[in-house]
Design an enzyme around this catalytic site. Sequence first.
Site, mmCIF file in Angstrom:
data_model
loop_
_atom_site.group_PDB
_atom_site.id
_atom_site.type_symbol
_atom_site.label_atom_id
_atom_site.label_comp_id
_atom_site.label_asym_id
_atom_site.label_seq_id
_atom_site.Cartn_x
_atom_site.Cartn_y
_atom_site.Cartn_z
ATOM 1 N N ASP A 25 1.978 35.030 1.984
ATOM 2 C CA ASP A 25 2.164 33.683 1.455
ATOM 3 C C ASP A 25 1.475 32.757 2.454
ATOM 4 O O ASP A 25 2.011 32.461 3.517
ATOM 5 C CB ASP A 25 3.662 33.382 1.332
ATOM 6 N N LYS A 87 -4.633 23.933 4.433
ATOM 7 C CA LYS A 87 -4.758 24.427 3.055
ATOM 8 C C LYS A 87 -5.125 23.306 2.084
ATOM 9 O O LYS A 87 -5.791 23.534 1.082
ATOM 10 C CB LYS A 87 -3.434 25.071 2.646
ATOM 11 N N GLU A 187 1.395 31.464 -6.740
ATOM 12 C CA GLU A 187 2.671 31.442 -6.020
ATOM 13 C C GLU A 187 3.906 31.503 -6.930
ATOM 14 O O GLU A 187 4.807 32.313 -6.694
ATOM 15 C CB GLU A 187 2.728 30.202 -5.119
ATOM 16 N N ASP A 209 8.760 25.089 -7.426
ATOM 17 C CA ASP A 209 8.317 25.401 -6.066
ATOM 18 C C ASP A 209 7.842 24.138 -5.362
ATOM 19 O O ASP A 209 6.752 23.638 -5.616
ATOM 20 C CB ASP A 209 7.183 26.441 -6.132
HETATM 21 P P1 ADP Z 1 4.505 25.646 2.043
HETATM 22 O O1 ADP Z 1 4.690 26.539 0.877
HETATM 23 O O2 ADP Z 1 3.766 24.394 1.712
HETATM 24 O O3 ADP Z 1 3.966 26.310 3.257
HETATM 25 P P2 ADP Z 1 7.307 25.809 2.668
HETATM 26 O O4 ADP Z 1 7.808 26.444 1.447
HETATM 27 O O5 ADP Z 1 7.366 26.575 3.934
HETATM 28 O O6 ADP Z 1 5.920 25.124 2.472
HETATM 29 O O7 ADP Z 1 8.105 24.457 2.830
HETATM 30 C C1 ADP Z 1 7.876 23.627 3.885
HETATM 31 C C2 ADP Z 1 8.614 22.345 3.659
HETATM 32 O O8 ADP Z 1 9.990 22.620 3.512
HETATM 33 C C3 ADP Z 1 8.467 21.394 4.815
HETATM 34 O O9 ADP Z 1 8.179 20.096 4.327
HETATM 35 C C4 ADP Z 1 9.846 21.441 5.461
HETATM 36 O O10 ADP Z 1 10.157 20.213 6.066
HETATM 37 C C5 ADP Z 1 10.714 21.688 4.261
HETATM 38 N N1 ADP Z 1 12.006 22.257 4.643
HETATM 39 C C6 ADP Z 1 12.273 23.472 5.191
HETATM 40 N N2 ADP Z 1 13.586 23.608 5.424
HETATM 41 C C7 ADP Z 1 14.163 22.459 4.993
HETATM 42 C C8 ADP Z 1 15.507 21.962 4.972
HETATM 43 N N3 ADP Z 1 16.500 22.700 5.422
HETATM 44 N N4 ADP Z 1 15.718 20.714 4.472
HETATM 45 C C9 ADP Z 1 14.691 19.974 4.002
HETATM 46 N N5 ADP Z 1 13.424 20.369 4.000
HETATM 47 C C10 ADP Z 1 13.146 21.597 4.494
HETATM 48 MG MG MG Z 2 4.921 27.853 -0.501
#
Ligand code: ADP
Ligand code: MG
Length: 622
Positions: A25, A87, A187, A209
């Site tokens: 991912d 990205k 995804e 998502d």
């Molecule tokens: P991506 O798929 O874009 O890499 P992720 O699925 O890892 O992203 O999500 C990242 C986002 O999730 C970030 O903006 C992060 O701040 C948010 N995030 C992760 N944990 C929490 C939480 N407990 N509360 C609020 N936001 C969260």
């Molecule tokens: Mg993601």
Amino acid sequence: MALLQISEPGGKPAKPAHRLAVGIDLGTTNSLVSASCGGKIEILPDDDGSYLLPSVVRYRADGEIIVGNEAKQSAAKDPGNTIASVKRWLGKSQTEIAASDHAARYQFDPDREQQAPALVTAAGSKDPVQVSADILRSLVERAEACLKGKLEGAVITVPAYFNDAQRQQTKDAAQLAGVKVLRLLNEPTAAAVAYGLDSKEQGTVVVFDLGGGTFDVSLLSLRQGVFEVLATGGDTALGGDDFDQALADYLRARIDKQASEEASELVVLHQYANQLKHDLGENDSVDIDFNGYRGSLSRAEFADICEPLVKRTINTCRRVLRDAGKTTEDIDNIVLVGGATRMPVIREAVADYFGKAPLTDIDPDKAVAVGAGIQADVLIGNKSSDDFLLLDVNPLSLGIETMGELVEKIIPRNTTIPVAKAQEFTTFKDGQTAMSLHVVQGERELVSDCRSLARFELRGIPPMVAGAAKIRVTFQVDADGLLSVIAEELSTGSKSEIQIKPSYGLDADTIEQMLQASHEHASEDRDIRALREAQIEAQQIIDAIYAAIDADGELLEESEKASIEAAIAELRGAMQESKPIRIQELSEELNRLSGDFAARRMDLHIRSLQGESIDSVEPIGK
Ligand code: ADP
Ligand code: MG
């Protein structure tokens, strides 16, 4: 519902599968790698036991490349050399990148404007593909250390709306990192794989998502481990980062402006806002202590700050349901994916809109990587692919230009692919021996409002009266989204064919704009279609009457001819004035007026046919 077992951080992966393939991912914010270990999919942790690799790369002057947490921590002290959210930049030109909000803290090489984008770092110029490759390399190293062997390939996930250029650059990054791409997987589809594999339930599922930088909604139909994507929608510029940004803007309005203009200060403020956002998941209210500003923020206040963002996510859900012709009552389950769906404000809005609580059984961070790992295991041959089948949809309608510059949709938007559909067309003019075919994409009624994909010709149509030839046009979209259009004249078998990649040059924004425009212009489009169709039908009647007069004009009385001509003149007037209902009325009137003439012609022809048959019988009789 039976759930997948997922190892927790620090958990030791069991024996590796005999062929090593991983699911990756490659997230905007965080990346993960998974693999099948002893028959189940594990998320592979790093040495410290953490499974999320922040998608951040720092380039040091000594040439060392630091990826992940350590790079993320140094973002504040070395913002220009620490690249995050790369990205978002895949498939973009340097001009587009430099103009984006996220580019403020970076320097770009001005000499490179026409070529690949170049970010100036202490270790030289870097482009988004190189940065992505460094993230992938780090994941591959982690996987090879964990699995104790060389990887044979990877399934890498991408947002559903990534265009060809973005997908290609993801593949380029993998190649640069030395990993073979078994497949790029959307995804949300990967998340559905993660949830559906062990489930024997039927139903309609929405995958919601919300990651750090992208938002995807997919509507899936689930049957015995078979997924069908009914519709997708999303926003490539909406994610948890925007919630951080909204909160940072709120804080900035309350602290010393001057100091916060500094690039490094902005990074610190952003990180502070991010922490507050996370803390608000656990607490009803948090204290703020930043740059001399003290205060507090409640969940309700935070909800107010991000209300416009939350609304955008729900509006996207609404659009996806509408596209698939579903209502919220048709949805059996909502799956939350992406770290940002941990926010209570999102969970509440989703539950509120769909009228039921979303599923959160699989860690929203891991679901996509788990699905990618499952798919990798199938593709490398460790598992039978009969276990499940992945289907996709075409994002915009595909059709063909017909008379009056109108579009006839052959494969409607959101049709599941692979698919083949055929429709019959005919000639417009007497003796027409060739037909020009124009393949278009879009939702509007007029060709000029759609994307032109290709033009080709069908020749060798035997000369016949207008409307007698039968031309079958077949549209076929294969599993990779490649469109073949075949036109065939049915009496002679004359054929002509073309292959097109409809997604070429199409990005999420364009799709979004095209859909928006079709909703905005829906009633105007309906009117213009009605008008054009009435005009074409009227023209056909007029042409047929003139052809009849040419052939058998002597059957007409002068007075009859005059009244028919007057009716034609009146009809032509209405055609010019663009009044569809009047055109229809006058067309009917003209048909009625010329009815006697047509009947007399018919009589004459029958008599001459009978005469002919007598003639042809005579020789035999002799
Ligand atoms: P991506 O798929 O874009 O890499 P992720 O699925 O890892 O992203 O999500 C990242 C986002 O999730 C970030 O903006 C992060 O701040 C948010 N995030 C992760 N944990 C929490 C939480 N407990 N509360 C609020 N936001 C969260
Ligand atoms: Mg993601």
